[in-house]
Design a protein around this motif. Sequence first.
Motif, PDB file in Angstrom:
ATOM      1  N   ASP A 107      25.607  47.574  10.151  1.00  0.00           N
ATOM      2  CA  ASP A 107      24.421  47.457  11.022  1.00  0.00           C
ATOM      3  C   ASP A 107      24.440  46.104  11.745  1.00  0.00           C
ATOM      4  N   ILE A 108      24.720  45.087  10.971  1.00  0.00           N
ATOM      5  CA  ILE A 108      24.606  43.729  11.497  1.00  0.00           C
ATOM      6  C   ILE A 108      25.776  43.393  12.419  1.00  0.00           C
ATOM      7  N   MET A 163      24.981  48.093   5.469  1.00  0.00           N
ATOM      8  CA  MET A 163      24.124  47.037   6.020  1.00  0.00           C
ATOM      9  C   MET A 163      24.977  46.033   6.814  1.00  0.00           C
ATOM     10  N   PHE A 168      18.793  40.864  14.674  1.00  0.00           N
ATOM     11  CA  PHE A 168      18.740  42.235  14.147  1.00  0.00           C
ATOM     12  C   PHE A 168      17.863  42.278  12.908  1.00  0.00           C
ATOM     13  N   SER A 169      17.054  43.319  12.822  1.00  0.00           N
ATOM     14  CA  SER A 169      16.358  43.558  11.565  1.00  0.00           C
ATOM     15  C   SER A 169      16.118  45.056  11.401  1.00  0.00           C
ATOM     16  N   ALA A 170      15.841  45.448  10.191  1.00  0.00           N
ATOM     17  CA  ALA A 170      15.599  46.866   9.926  1.00  0.00           C
ATOM     18  C   ALA A 170      14.715  47.018   8.699  1.00  0.00           C
ATOM     19  N   GLN A 220      13.832  50.040   5.729  1.00  0.00           N
ATOM     20  CA  GLN A 220      14.277  51.312   5.187  1.00  0.00           C
ATOM     21  C   GLN A 220      13.051  52.224   5.048  1.00  0.00           C
ATOM     22  N   ILE A 249      19.819  37.466  11.457  1.00  0.00           N
ATOM     23  CA  ILE A 249      19.124  38.643  10.946  1.00  0.00           C
ATOM     24  C   ILE A 249      17.848  38.196  10.232  1.00  0.00           C
ATOM     25  N   ILE A 250      16.882  39.094  10.220  1.00  0.00           N
ATOM     26  CA  ILE A 250      15.641  38.800   9.501  1.00  0.00           C
ATOM     27  C   ILE A 250      15.622  39.708   8.276  1.00  0.00           C
ATOM     28  N   VAL A 251      15.656  39.089   7.114  1.00  0.00           N
ATOM     29  CA  VAL A 251      15.608  39.880   5.876  1.00  0.00           C
ATOM     30  C   VAL A 251      14.761  39.182   4.830  1.00  0.00           C
ATOM     31  N   GLN A 278      17.388  40.428   0.030  1.00  0.00           N
ATOM     32  CA  GLN A 278      18.529  40.957   0.773  1.00  0.00           C
ATOM     33  C   GLN A 278      19.531  39.863   1.167  1.00  0.00           C
ATOM     34  N   TYR A 303      25.874  50.547  -0.271  1.00  0.00           N
ATOM     35  CA  TYR A 303      24.711  50.151   0.535  1.00  0.00           C
ATOM     36  C   TYR A 303      24.948  48.853   1.333  1.00  0.00           C
ATOM     37  N   HIS A 334      20.123  54.356   4.858  1.00  0.00           N
ATOM     38  CA  HIS A 334      19.963  53.595   3.617  1.00  0.00           C
ATOM     39  C   HIS A 334      18.952  54.264   2.679  1.00  0.00           C
ATOM     40  N   ALA A 355      16.226  52.087   9.099  1.00  0.00           N
ATOM     41  CA  ALA A 355      17.464  52.356   8.354  1.00  0.00           C
ATOM     42  C   ALA A 355      17.323  53.610   7.497  1.00  0.00           C
TER      43      ALA A 355
HETATM   44  N1  TRP Z   1      18.289  46.803   3.369  1.00  0.00           N
HETATM   45  C1  TRP Z   1      17.204  46.273   4.155  1.00  0.00           C
HETATM   46  C2  TRP Z   1      15.918  46.291   3.327  1.00  0.00           C
HETATM   47  O1  TRP Z   1      15.778  47.112   2.456  1.00  0.00           O
HETATM   48  C3  TRP Z   1      17.017  47.065   5.425  1.00  0.00           C
HETATM   49  C4  TRP Z   1      18.210  46.909   6.302  1.00  0.00           C
HETATM   50  C5  TRP Z   1      19.185  47.844   6.523  1.00  0.00           C
HETATM   51  C6  TRP Z   1      18.560  45.745   7.037  1.00  0.00           C
HETATM   52  N2  TRP Z   1      20.121  47.328   7.372  1.00  0.00           N
HETATM   53  C7  TRP Z   1      19.774  46.046   7.704  1.00  0.00           C
HETATM   54  C8  TRP Z   1      17.967  44.488   7.194  1.00  0.00           C
HETATM   55  C9  TRP Z   1      20.415  45.101   8.497  1.00  0.00           C
HETATM   56  C10 TRP Z   1      18.605  43.548   7.999  1.00  0.00           C
HETATM   57  C11 TRP Z   1      19.815  43.851   8.638  1.00  0.00           C
HETATM   58  O2  TRP Z   1      15.062  45.474   3.574  1.00  0.00           O
END
Ligand code: TRP
Length: 332
Positions: A137-138, A134, A9-11, A13, A146-148, A152, A130, A47, A44
Motif C-alpha cells: 500500500d505504502i 501494508m 498515505f493513510s488507511a 481497516q 504515512i499516518i499510523v 502500526q 498482513y 486487510h 483497507a
Molecule cells: N493496518 C492499518 C491499521 O489497522 C491500516 C492500513 C492498511 C494502513 N494499510 C496501510 C495504514 C498503509 C497506513 C498505511 O491501522
Amino acid sequence: MILSKPIIFSAVQPSGNLTLGNYIGSLSHWSIIQNNATCIYSIADLHALTSFQEHRLLRKITFDTLAFYLASGVDPKKSIIFIQSSVSEHCQLNWILNCYTYFGELIRMTQFKHKSKINSKNVNVGLLNYPILMSSDILLYQTDYIIVGHDQKQHLELAKKIANRFNVLHGKTFKLPSNYKLNDCHVKIMALLNPTKKMSKSDVNINNVIFLLDDKQSILRKISRSITDSENKIFYEPNRKAGISNLLNILASLTGKKISVLEKEFYNVSYNTFKKFVSDTIYYSLNILQEKFLYFRNNELYLQDILDNGSHQASLRAKITLEKVYYKMGLS
Ligand code: TRP
C-alpha cells in the motif's frame, strides 16, 4: 525550482465501527494535512479479511468508513480516496514483496503474535502476511509520509526494510517512507475500563469503546463507568492515573485546550462532575460529526462516484511503480 508537495498515505481497516480513538488519533488530522500535501486515503478492505467475521457486512462498513472520512472534512477534490481492493496493483506488488520478506521477520511482529493469541482458531497466513500488503500500500505510491497509530509503527519499519532491500538489489525503485509527525494532540486513546490498552474497534467489551455513532445516553453511561482511581484529584500522570489521564487526553483533543490549562480548570472538581463534562464534550463533537456522516451516508451514488474517481487516480500512480518493478524482475 518547483517544490512538489509531499505524498502522504493513510488507511483504515473497515473491520468494525469506527471509534473515538480512530477519530482523535487519525481522522481528525486528515483534513488539515490535505491542504499542504498530496494525500492518498484508502479503505483497507483486503486487510479486514484477515480477521473479519461478518463478511456480509464488509461493504456496509466500507461505505460507513468512507462517509466518516468525508464527515471529518476529507475533500475528494483535494485528496485521493479509494478502496484498496479496487486497485489490483496492491495484490500484485504484494506477491513480489512476499519474495523479499523473511518468514522470521513476520512471525516476530507484535501484532501477529497478539492477534494469533486472541483468535487462535483463525491464525491464517493472511494475518502473517498482513504487513507485506501494508508495505505494498505504502510503497506503490512513492509515499513520503504515512499516518499510523502507535501499534502500526513496527509495520512501517518493516516496509522500510523491504523497500531498502529491494533498492539495494535492483537500484532505487521505492522511496523510503517516514512516519508523519502529528502535533501535540496526537495521542493514543485508551480503553475506558482498561486504560493501559488501546481503545479498539474490535474490543469484545463495548464499554471500553466510544463508537462514533454512539448516542448521548451510551456516551454518558460509558464515560461515567470508566475506570479512574480513588485520589479525587484531576491531573495528568499516565502511569499512575491512566484513566483520568485518558479522559484529559480526550478533552484536550476535542477542545484544543492544553492539558495544563485543563488541569487548572478541573483540579478540585469531583470525578463525577468531570466525567459529566467529558461526556458532554464528546457528545457535542460527535453530534456534529454524526450529522455530516448521515448526510453523506444517505447518498450512495455520490459515494460510489468518489470511489470510482479515487480508484482511477490511485491506479494511474500505482501502475507507474508496478511497471518499474515488473521490468526489474524480468516480468511482463
Ligand atoms: N493496518 C492499518 C491499521 O489497522 C491500516 C492500513 C492498511 C494502513 N494499510 C496501510 C495504514 C498503509 C497506513 C498505511 O491501522
